[in-house]
Write a protein that holds these residues in place. Structure first.
Motif, PDB file in Angstrom:
ATOM      1  N   SER A  44       0.740  -1.360   0.229  1.00 48.13           N
ATOM      2  CA  SER A  44      -0.212  -0.003  -0.060  1.00 48.13           C
ATOM      3  C   SER A  44       0.902   1.318   0.117  1.00 48.13           C
ATOM      4  O   SER A  44       0.283   2.362  -0.019  1.00 48.13           O
ATOM      5  CB  SER A  44      -0.916   0.013   1.336  1.00 48.13           C
ATOM      6  OG  SER A  44      -0.305   0.388   2.467  1.00 48.13           O
ATOM      7  N   LEU A  47       0.002   3.632   2.540  1.00 49.13           N
ATOM      8  CA  LEU A  47      -1.344   4.190   2.418  1.00 49.13           C
ATOM      9  C   LEU A  47      -2.252   3.602   3.672  1.00 49.13           C
ATOM     10  O   LEU A  47      -2.916   4.239   4.512  1.00 49.13           O
ATOM     11  CB  LEU A  47      -2.101   3.900   1.287  1.00 49.13           C
ATOM     12  CG  LEU A  47      -3.374   4.576   0.952  1.00 49.13           C
ATOM     13  CD1 LEU A  47      -3.409   6.035   1.326  1.00 49.13           C
ATOM     14  CD2 LEU A  47      -4.031   4.309  -0.353  1.00 49.13           C
ATOM     15  N   GLU A  48      -1.952   2.303   3.984  1.00 48.33           N
ATOM     16  CA  GLU A  48      -2.843   1.529   5.018  1.00 48.33           C
ATOM     17  C   GLU A  48      -2.345   2.082   6.222  1.00 48.33           C
ATOM     18  O   GLU A  48      -3.188   2.448   7.134  1.00 48.33           O
ATOM     19  CB  GLU A  48      -2.235   0.134   5.100  1.00 48.33           C
ATOM     20  CG  GLU A  48      -3.384  -0.493   5.874  1.00 48.33           C
ATOM     21  CD  GLU A  48      -3.475  -2.144   5.882  1.00 48.33           C
ATOM     22  OE1 GLU A  48      -4.389  -2.650   6.516  1.00 48.33           O
ATOM     23  OE2 GLU A  48      -2.435  -2.866   5.429  1.00 48.33           O
ATOM     24  N   ALA A  51      -4.492   5.434   6.412  1.00 49.34           N
ATOM     25  CA  ALA A  51      -5.864   5.084   6.886  1.00 49.34           C
ATOM     26  C   ALA A  51      -6.203   4.718   8.138  1.00 49.34           C
ATOM     27  O   ALA A  51      -7.125   4.786   8.749  1.00 49.34           O
ATOM     28  CB  ALA A  51      -6.367   3.972   5.834  1.00 49.34           C
ATOM     29  N   ALA A  58     -10.666  10.596   0.931  1.00 51.71           N
ATOM     30  CA  ALA A  58     -11.062  10.665  -0.611  1.00 51.71           C
ATOM     31  C   ALA A  58     -10.310  11.894  -1.153  1.00 51.71           C
ATOM     32  O   ALA A  58     -10.104  11.960  -2.283  1.00 51.71           O
ATOM     33  CB  ALA A  58     -12.435  10.372  -0.847  1.00 51.71           C
ATOM     34  N   LEU A  61      -6.491  12.176  -1.057  1.00 49.32           N
ATOM     35  CA  LEU A  61      -5.646  11.024  -1.811  1.00 49.32           C
ATOM     36  C   LEU A  61      -4.663  11.680  -2.919  1.00 49.32           C
ATOM     37  O   LEU A  61      -3.716  11.144  -2.940  1.00 49.32           O
ATOM     38  CB  LEU A  61      -6.611   9.944  -2.435  1.00 49.32           C
ATOM     39  CG  LEU A  61      -7.093   8.880  -1.550  1.00 49.32           C
ATOM     40  CD1 LEU A  61      -8.045   8.002  -2.234  1.00 49.32           C
ATOM     41  CD2 LEU A  61      -5.842   8.167  -0.969  1.00 49.32           C
ATOM     42  N   ALA A 186      -6.066   1.884  -2.343  1.00 49.18           N
ATOM     43  CA  ALA A 186      -7.269   2.932  -1.888  1.00 49.18           C
ATOM     44  C   ALA A 186      -8.577   2.360  -2.042  1.00 49.18           C
ATOM     45  O   ALA A 186      -9.516   2.454  -1.221  1.00 49.18           O
ATOM     46  CB  ALA A 186      -7.204   4.239  -2.619  1.00 49.18           C
ATOM     47  N   LEU A 191     -11.393   3.791   0.254  1.00 49.40           N
ATOM     48  CA  LEU A 191     -11.178   5.174   0.396  1.00 49.40           C
ATOM     49  C   LEU A 191     -11.621   5.929  -0.850  1.00 49.40           C
ATOM     50  O   LEU A 191     -11.644   6.985  -0.907  1.00 49.40           O
ATOM     51  CB  LEU A 191      -9.580   5.650   0.489  1.00 49.40           C
ATOM     52  CG  LEU A 191      -9.025   5.246   1.941  1.00 49.40           C
ATOM     53  CD1 LEU A 191      -7.511   5.432   1.890  1.00 49.40           C
ATOM     54  CD2 LEU A 191      -9.405   5.925   3.155  1.00 49.40           C
ATOM     55  N   THR A 192     -11.849   5.174  -1.845  1.00 49.10           N
ATOM     56  CA  THR A 192     -12.318   5.307  -3.143  1.00 49.10           C
ATOM     57  C   THR A 192     -13.124   4.540  -3.831  1.00 49.10           C
ATOM     58  O   THR A 192     -13.170   3.328  -3.277  1.00 49.10           O
ATOM     59  CB  THR A 192     -11.029   6.118  -4.159  1.00 49.10           C
ATOM     60  OG1 THR A 192     -11.430   6.401  -5.206  1.00 49.10           O
ATOM     61  CG2 THR A 192     -10.221   4.695  -4.443  1.00 49.10           C
ATOM     62  N   ALA A 197     -11.052   6.164  -8.668  1.00 52.44           N
ATOM     63  CA  ALA A 197      -9.741   5.781  -8.929  1.00 52.44           C
ATOM     64  C   ALA A 197      -8.963   5.959 -10.119  1.00 52.44           C
ATOM     65  O   ALA A 197      -7.872   6.320 -10.221  1.00 52.44           O
ATOM     66  CB  ALA A 197      -9.583   4.088  -8.421  1.00 52.44           C
TER      67      ALA A 197
END
Length: 247
Positions: A44, A47-48, A51, A58, A61, A186, A191-192, A197
């Motif tokens: 990720s 990114l995780e 999050a 969103a 991002l 994501a 998240l999206t 995306a």
């Protein structure tokens, strides 16, 4: 109507080549495909961690992705890829090793180092099998003997150079693969959605271009990321009770 091989422009000739010279492009497409089992799409890219900390949504991002490209993966991995590509093309594996060691040393967190070397080793192993280039096999053997760490970016530089993909195209392809992996993460993190995306990926195009241009101008001493929030989130992710991604 059935046409014989070579009857139209772009048809494969006897040696398997095409009039349009699509070989390097096809290599790039294969290597950046999420179906290519290097393990890159299990990451990720911190990114995780963002999050889990509630530090991204969103709306944030796109700027997060841009920061990672311009100040993280661009100055570090993309630059190392370009340098490794040039050294491989010049027949200088010892310089490739130095680039590999330098990039590995810039990765501050254990999780990031492990992710880079696990995917890099897999890329070299599979790349040698798929493409059959001696440069790939030779560097893979160095990694197996622990003479080089085998980071993903340097492995990609070796593979792209050995298969004749131009350096600019190679750097762009790898950065696009990073963005696809980020967008895929994501999606899985909710998240999206699939449509947004794709907008995220399209919006990243000029940022990728800027990151490519900058990477091609840097030297080895310039290799290193400065997105410290990403390092922090990766460190937290490393100790999380539950993890969906390897990084």
């Amino acid at each position: 109507m059935y046409r014989k091989e070579g009857d139209i422009a772009g048809d494969p000739g006897p040696a398997g080549t095409t009039a349009a010279g699509l070989g390097p492009l096809l290599v790039s497409l294969q290597l950046t495909d999420s179906a290519f089992p290097s393990g890159f799409y299990t990451l990720s890219h911190s990114l995780e961690g963002f999050a889990q900390a509630g530090a991204v949504d969103a709306q944030s991002l796109p700027p997060l992705l841009a920061d990672l490209l311009l100040h993280g993966v661009g100055p570090a991995d993309a630059t190392a890829l370009a340098l490794a590509h040039r050294a491989t093309a010049a027949g200088d594996p010892e310089t490739v090793v130095r680039i590999d060691e330098h990039l590995f040393a810039t990765k501050l967190g254990r999780e990031m180092r492990q992710a880079a070397t696990r995917t890099g080793r897999q890329l070299l192993d599979l790349g040698h099998e798929v493409f059959g280039c001696p440069e790939i096999g030779d560097y893979y053997e160095r990694v197996v003997r622990r003479e080089a760490p085998g980071t993903q970016a340097v492995a990609a530089g070796v593979v792209y150079a050995a298969t004749g993909v131009p350096v600019r195209q190679a750097v762009a392809a790898d950065l696009f693969a990073f963005c696809v992996s980020f967008a895929g993460a994501a999606l899985r993190l909710r998240l999206t959605d699939h449509r947004t995306a794709q907008t995220l990926l399209r919006g990243a195009a000029p940022v990728i271009e800027a990151a490519v241009d900058a990477a091609l101008r840097r030297e080895l001493d310039d290799v290193g990321a400065t997105v410290f929030a990403s390092d922090v989130m990766s460190g937290r992710h490393e100790r999380a009770e539950a993890r969906l991604f390897a990084s």
